[in-house]
Design a protein around this motif. Structure first.
Motif, short mmCIF file in Angstrom:
data_model
loop_
_atom_site.label_atom_id
_atom_site.label_comp_id
_atom_site.label_asym_id
_atom_site.label_seq_id
_atom_site.Cartn_x
_atom_site.Cartn_y
_atom_site.Cartn_z
N GLN A 1 -10.29 2.13 -7.26
CA GLN A 1 -11.03 2.90 -6.27
C GLN A 1 -10.68 2.41 -4.87
O GLN A 1 -10.84 1.25 -4.54
N VAL A 2 -10.20 3.34 -4.06
CA VAL A 2 -9.82 3.00 -2.69
C VAL A 2 -11.06 2.83 -1.82
O VAL A 2 -11.97 3.65 -1.86
N GLN A 3 -11.07 1.74 -1.07
CA GLN A 3 -12.15 1.52 -0.11
C GLN A 3 -11.59 0.98 1.19
O GLN A 3 -10.72 0.11 1.19
N ALA A 24 -9.64 -3.55 3.28
CA ALA A 24 -9.09 -2.55 2.38
C ALA A 24 -9.05 -3.05 0.94
O ALA A 24 -8.88 -4.26 0.70
N PHE A 27 -5.60 -0.26 -3.20
CA PHE A 27 -4.23 0.23 -3.05
C PHE A 27 -3.35 -0.94 -2.56
O PHE A 27 -3.87 -1.98 -2.16
N TYR A 32 1.32 0.36 3.26
CA TYR A 32 0.66 1.38 4.07
C TYR A 32 0.69 1.03 5.55
O TYR A 32 0.44 -0.13 5.93
N ASN A 97 -7.85 3.93 9.08
CA ASN A 97 -7.02 4.87 8.33
C ASN A 97 -5.85 4.14 7.67
O ASN A 97 -5.25 3.25 8.28
N TYR A 99 -2.19 5.06 5.62
CA TYR A 99 -1.28 6.18 5.39
C TYR A 99 0.03 5.70 4.76
O TYR A 99 0.63 4.73 5.20
N ARG A 105 -0.22 9.76 0.79
CA ARG A 105 -1.58 9.24 0.63
C ARG A 105 -2.18 8.97 2.01
O ARG A 105 -1.53 8.39 2.88
N ASN A 106 -3.42 9.38 2.17
CA ASN A 106 -4.10 9.23 3.46
C ASN A 106 -5.56 8.92 3.19
O ASN A 106 -6.28 9.75 2.62
N TYR A 107 -6.01 7.73 3.57
CA TYR A 107 -7.38 7.29 3.27
C TYR A 107 -8.12 6.99 4.56
O TYR A 107 -7.53 6.53 5.54
N TRP A 108 -9.44 7.21 4.52
CA TRP A 108 -10.30 6.99 5.68
C TRP A 108 -11.48 6.10 5.32
O TRP A 108 -12.03 6.21 4.23
#
Length: 118
Positions: A1-3, A24, A27, A32, A97, A99, A105-108
């Motif tokens: 789970q991405v956090q 983070a 991932f 990134y 962010n 990326y 893949r792009n996480y916030w």
């Protein structure tokens, strides 16, 4: 789970400093590019600073050059934003962010409020 979990926001007087952090997980952090964005009241979200994965190259928005410094600690999977000489125009929610263009893949993160006011 991405956090992506931001911290360090708050209320500061004009001319003051704050340091934001973003931890983070979930991932492969070093693969990134990481960035800080912000969204002020009634404004669109804008890029503040970005740092590449391996080389750690940074670039900044013109409005923060010379005042903000972004860094990353790949061992701790954390990025930072040192903000100095803050002014009311820096008031915004600051978002972390992550990326990766190869894998699209792009996480916030959820954002942290920074308010600059006397």
């Amino acid at each position: 789970q991405v956090q992506l979990v931001e911290s360090g926001g708050g209320l500061v007087q004009p001319g003051g400093s704050l340091k934001l952090s973003c931890a983070a997980s979930g991932f492969t952090f070093i693969n990134y590019d990481m960035a800080w964005y912000r969204q002020g009241p009634g404004k669109e979200r804008e890029l503040v600073a970005r740092i590449t994965g391996l080389a750690g190259r940074t670039n900044y928005a013109d409005s923060v050059k010379g005042r903000f410094t972004m860094s990353r600690d790949n061992g701790k999977k954390t990025i930072y934003l040192q903000m100095n000489s803050l002014n009311p125009e820096d008031t915004a929610v600051y978002y972390c962010n992550a990326y990766n263009g190869w894998f699209n893949r792009n996480y916030w993160g959820q954002g942290t409020q920074v308010t600059v006011s006397s």
